[in-house]
Design a protein around this motif. Structure first.
Motif, PDB file in Angstrom:
ATOM      1  N   THR A   1      67.210  10.004  10.768  1.00  0.00           N
ATOM      2  CA  THR A   1      67.970   9.236  11.748  1.00  0.00           C
ATOM      3  C   THR A   1      67.654   9.706  13.162  1.00  0.00           C
ATOM      4  O   THR A   1      67.593  10.909  13.443  1.00  0.00           O
ATOM      5  CB  THR A   1      69.483   9.392  11.498  1.00  0.00           C
ATOM      6  OG1 THR A   1      69.766   8.948  10.174  1.00  0.00           O
ATOM      7  CG2 THR A   1      70.274   8.566  12.498  1.00  0.00           C
ATOM      8  N   ILE A   2      67.432   8.769  14.060  1.00  0.00           N
ATOM      9  CA  ILE A   2      67.157   9.084  15.467  1.00  0.00           C
ATOM     10  C   ILE A   2      68.480   9.174  16.211  1.00  0.00           C
ATOM     11  O   ILE A   2      69.284   8.234  16.156  1.00  0.00           O
ATOM     12  CB  ILE A   2      66.263   8.006  16.103  1.00  0.00           C
ATOM     13  CG1 ILE A   2      64.937   7.902  15.353  1.00  0.00           C
ATOM     14  CG2 ILE A   2      66.019   8.324  17.581  1.00  0.00           C
ATOM     15  CD1 ILE A   2      64.049   6.773  15.848  1.00  0.00           C
TER      16      ILE A   2
ATOM     17  N   PRO B   1      71.307   8.830  19.060  1.00  0.00           N
ATOM     18  CA  PRO B   1      71.477   7.691  19.982  1.00  0.00           C
ATOM     19  C   PRO B   1      70.750   7.858  21.318  1.00  0.00           C
ATOM     20  O   PRO B   1      70.181   6.899  21.835  1.00  0.00           O
ATOM     21  CB  PRO B   1      72.994   7.636  20.167  1.00  0.00           C
ATOM     22  CG  PRO B   1      73.558   8.234  18.920  1.00  0.00           C
ATOM     23  CD  PRO B   1      72.588   9.315  18.526  1.00  0.00           C
ATOM     24  N   GLU B   2      70.769   9.078  21.875  1.00  0.00           N
ATOM     25  CA  GLU B   2      70.106   9.303  23.178  1.00  0.00           C
ATOM     26  C   GLU B   2      68.617   9.000  23.078  1.00  0.00           C
ATOM     27  O   GLU B   2      68.037   8.338  23.943  1.00  0.00           O
ATOM     28  CB  GLU B   2      70.328  10.750  23.618  1.00  0.00           C
ATOM     29  CG  GLU B   2      69.542  11.133  24.865  1.00  0.00           C
ATOM     30  CD  GLU B   2      69.599  12.628  25.158  1.00  0.00           C
ATOM     31  OE1 GLU B   2      68.754  13.097  25.926  1.00  0.00           O
ATOM     32  OE2 GLU B   2      70.488  13.311  24.601  1.00  0.00           O
TER      33      GLU B   2
ATOM     34  N   SER C   1      67.139   7.184  20.773  1.00  0.00           N
ATOM     35  CA  SER C   1      66.956   5.761  20.494  1.00  0.00           C
ATOM     36  C   SER C   1      66.954   4.956  21.782  1.00  0.00           C
ATOM     37  O   SER C   1      66.139   4.042  21.973  1.00  0.00           O
ATOM     38  CB  SER C   1      68.076   5.272  19.566  1.00  0.00           C
ATOM     39  OG  SER C   1      67.956   3.894  19.327  1.00  0.00           O
ATOM     40  N   LEU C   2      67.867   5.296  22.701  1.00  0.00           N
ATOM     41  CA  LEU C   2      67.915   4.620  24.003  1.00  0.00           C
ATOM     42  C   LEU C   2      66.601   4.833  24.762  1.00  0.00           C
ATOM     43  O   LEU C   2      66.029   3.892  25.321  1.00  0.00           O
ATOM     44  CB  LEU C   2      69.106   5.150  24.803  1.00  0.00           C
ATOM     45  CG  LEU C   2      69.408   4.527  26.167  1.00  0.00           C
ATOM     46  CD1 LEU C   2      70.892   4.708  26.506  1.00  0.00           C
ATOM     47  CD2 LEU C   2      68.578   5.136  27.283  1.00  0.00           C
TER      48      LEU C   2
ATOM     49  N   TYR D   1      63.631   5.605  23.556  1.00  0.00           N
ATOM     50  CA  TYR D   1      62.519   4.924  22.905  1.00  0.00           C
ATOM     51  C   TYR D   1      62.544   3.421  23.180  1.00  0.00           C
ATOM     52  O   TYR D   1      61.496   2.792  23.389  1.00  0.00           O
ATOM     53  CB  TYR D   1      62.546   5.179  21.402  1.00  0.00           C
ATOM     54  CG  TYR D   1      62.303   6.612  20.994  1.00  0.00           C
ATOM     55  CD1 TYR D   1      61.788   7.544  21.903  1.00  0.00           C
ATOM     56  CD2 TYR D   1      62.601   7.049  19.714  1.00  0.00           C
ATOM     57  CE1 TYR D   1      61.579   8.858  21.537  1.00  0.00           C
ATOM     58  CE2 TYR D   1      62.383   8.373  19.332  1.00  0.00           C
ATOM     59  CZ  TYR D   1      61.879   9.273  20.250  1.00  0.00           C
ATOM     60  OH  TYR D   1      61.675  10.575  19.880  1.00  0.00           O
ATOM     61  N   ARG D   2      63.731   2.828  23.192  1.00  0.00           N
ATOM     62  CA  ARG D   2      63.841   1.378  23.404  1.00  0.00           C
ATOM     63  C   ARG D   2      63.484   0.970  24.822  1.00  0.00           C
ATOM     64  O   ARG D   2      62.755  -0.005  25.038  1.00  0.00           O
ATOM     65  CB  ARG D   2      65.274   0.907  23.108  1.00  0.00           C
ATOM     66  CG  ARG D   2      65.653   0.842  21.663  1.00  0.00           C
ATOM     67  CD  ARG D   2      66.904  -0.016  21.452  1.00  0.00           C
ATOM     68  NE  ARG D   2      68.002   0.312  22.353  1.00  0.00           N
ATOM     69  CZ  ARG D   2      68.878   1.300  22.129  1.00  0.00           C
ATOM     70  NH1 ARG D   2      68.758   2.063  21.056  1.00  0.00           N
ATOM     71  NH2 ARG D   2      69.881   1.523  22.967  1.00  0.00           N
TER      72      ARG D   2
ATOM     73  N   ARG E   1      60.328   4.401  26.885  1.00  0.00           N
ATOM     74  CA  ARG E   1      58.988   4.689  26.372  1.00  0.00           C
ATOM     75  C   ARG E   1      57.974   3.639  26.825  1.00  0.00           C
ATOM     76  O   ARG E   1      56.820   3.984  27.137  1.00  0.00           O
ATOM     77  CB  ARG E   1      59.010   4.805  24.848  1.00  0.00           C
ATOM     78  CG  ARG E   1      57.627   5.115  24.270  1.00  0.00           C
ATOM     79  CD  ARG E   1      57.696   5.334  22.770  1.00  0.00           C
ATOM     80  NE  ARG E   1      58.189   6.665  22.456  1.00  0.00           N
ATOM     81  CZ  ARG E   1      58.440   7.079  21.210  1.00  0.00           C
ATOM     82  NH1 ARG E   1      58.262   6.261  20.190  1.00  0.00           N
ATOM     83  NH2 ARG E   1      58.856   8.298  20.991  1.00  0.00           N
TER      84      ARG E   1
ATOM     85  N   ARG F   1      57.432  12.025  24.014  1.00  0.00           N
ATOM     86  CA  ARG F   1      57.764  12.690  22.759  1.00  0.00           C
ATOM     87  C   ARG F   1      57.931  14.199  22.914  1.00  0.00           C
ATOM     88  O   ARG F   1      58.334  14.886  21.970  1.00  0.00           O
ATOM     89  CB  ARG F   1      56.684  12.411  21.711  1.00  0.00           C
ATOM     90  CG  ARG F   1      56.571  10.951  21.307  1.00  0.00           C
ATOM     91  CD  ARG F   1      55.449  10.747  20.310  1.00  0.00           C
ATOM     92  NE  ARG F   1      55.284   9.337  19.963  1.00  0.00           N
ATOM     93  CZ  ARG F   1      55.935   8.715  18.991  1.00  0.00           C
ATOM     94  NH1 ARG F   1      56.831   9.391  18.279  1.00  0.00           N
ATOM     95  NH2 ARG F   1      55.725   7.446  18.741  1.00  0.00           N
TER      96      ARG F   1
ATOM     97  N   ASP G   1      74.134  -1.815  26.649  1.00  0.00           N
ATOM     98  CA  ASP G   1      72.697  -1.631  26.437  1.00  0.00           C
ATOM     99  C   ASP G   1      71.880  -2.658  27.206  1.00  0.00           C
ATOM    100  O   ASP G   1      70.771  -2.372  27.663  1.00  0.00           O
ATOM    101  CB  ASP G   1      72.385  -1.726  24.950  1.00  0.00           C
ATOM    102  CG  ASP G   1      70.979  -1.262  24.623  1.00  0.00           C
ATOM    103  OD1 ASP G   1      70.725  -0.048  24.652  1.00  0.00           O
ATOM    104  OD2 ASP G   1      70.120  -2.135  24.344  1.00  0.00           O
TER     105      ASP G   1
END
Length: 313
Positions: free
Chosen positions: A2-3, A5-6, A8-9, A11-12, A15, A26, A96
């Motif tokens: 599991t990624i 939340p921070e 994930s934000l 990366y979305r 990145r 990374r 988001d």
């Protein structure tokens, strides 16, 4: 796995903005080499909601303004932009979609100014949104423009038009008319004079950007250079919307209001400046330190300002 939340934000939204040296965001830091034979130029500026931008400003323009005010610092040094680090402190529970639009604005200006994200940090805050950006650029060794080189006899020049940013804030607040939205646009989306700054290398003796007020920022050049200076109010370039808004009680705002992000610089030869073919105007001259820094009216009388510019403290 599991990624968090921070991440994930990140990366979305961030990145896709990563520059090659960012290692795809990374790792803990970027790894890159500055262009061969160039010196690094580094500057940082922060923006706080309710101070540097309004909480209901479009997210795209918030991102673009954050990048542009930092690019303006590079422009004042005559540097070529390379990349940036960014720290964001978002209120917990922020939508988001707001962050997505913020990143879209950054992506647009990355393309316009040939820069990329190298890394940074993303945190939450119980206070107002706080955004900080560190910009990196490069310049030929020993060629960076400084505040400290002005000389007696230099002309004083400024780019673009002055006062639009200060009146833009008032326009957004409904305090002055702005039917076409020009002033609001200038406040939300300043124009960093990157090309002009690069062209001034070897031409200007001293330079900085006008962020806190024309007279105050010119005073910084004079103080660091050990000189005095005169600005003639009638020569300061104003856009037509600012000229209309400056009637009456707001007449002096262009000279101390700030948020212009134009370049003010001194240069010894008018011909060399004009040959650049850039939108610049001569507004004064550098004088002996004993004469101080003065704003003069059309008769040569000194104009007293309510303040010389913005201060955080």
């Amino acid at each position: 796995m599991t990624i968090p939340p921070e991440f994930s934000l990140i990366y979305r939204h961030f990145r896709p903005l990563a520059a090659p040296g960012a290692l795809d965001l990374r790792d803990d830091a970027a790894v890159f080499a500055p262009p061969l034979g160039r010196e690094l130029v580094i500057a940082a500026d922060a923006m706080v909601a309710g101070v540097h931008f309004l909480p209901d400003d479009p997210p795209e323009t918030v991102g673009r303004k954050l990048l542009r005010v930092n690019l303006s610092d590079l422009a004042a040094m005559g540097a070529t932009p390379f990349g940036y680090l960014m720290t964001t402190a978002f209120p917990r529970g922020i939508d988001d979609g707001w962050i997505a639009r913020f990143a879209e604005g950054l992506a647009l200006d990355q393309g316009l100014f040939s820069v990329g994200l190298l890394g940074g940090d993303t945190v939450s805050t119980p206070g107002p949104m706080t955004l900080s950006l560190t910009i990196l650029g490069h310049v030929a060794p020993g060629r960076a423009l400084r505040r400290s080189g002005a000389r007696v006899g230099d002309g004083v020049w400024v780019s673009g038009t002055i006062g639009d940013g200060a009146f833009g804030l008032r326009a957004i607040r409904g305090q002055v008319a702005d039917d076409a939205g020009f002033l609001a646009g200038r406040y939300r989306l300043p124009e960093p004079r990157v090309a002009l700054g690069q062209a001034l290398v070897g031409v200007a003796h001293a330079a900085m950007d006008v962020s806190d007020g024309l007279v105050q920022d010119f005073g910084h050049i004079c103080r660091e250079s050990g000189v005095g200076g005169v600005i003639e109010a009638a020569l300061v370039p104003l856009s037509e919307p600012t000229r209309a808004a400056a009637a009456g009680e707001h007449a002096l705002l262009p000279f101390h209001g700030g948020d212009d992000y134009e370049l003010i610089f001194t240069a010894p030869e008018d011909a060399a400046v004009l040959a650049l073919g850039m939108p610049v105007t001569r507004i004064g001259r550098v004088v002996d330190a004993e004469q101080g820094v003065r704003l003069l009216d059309a008769t040569g009388g000194a104009i007293d300002l309510p303040t010389r510019g913005w201060s955080h403290f």
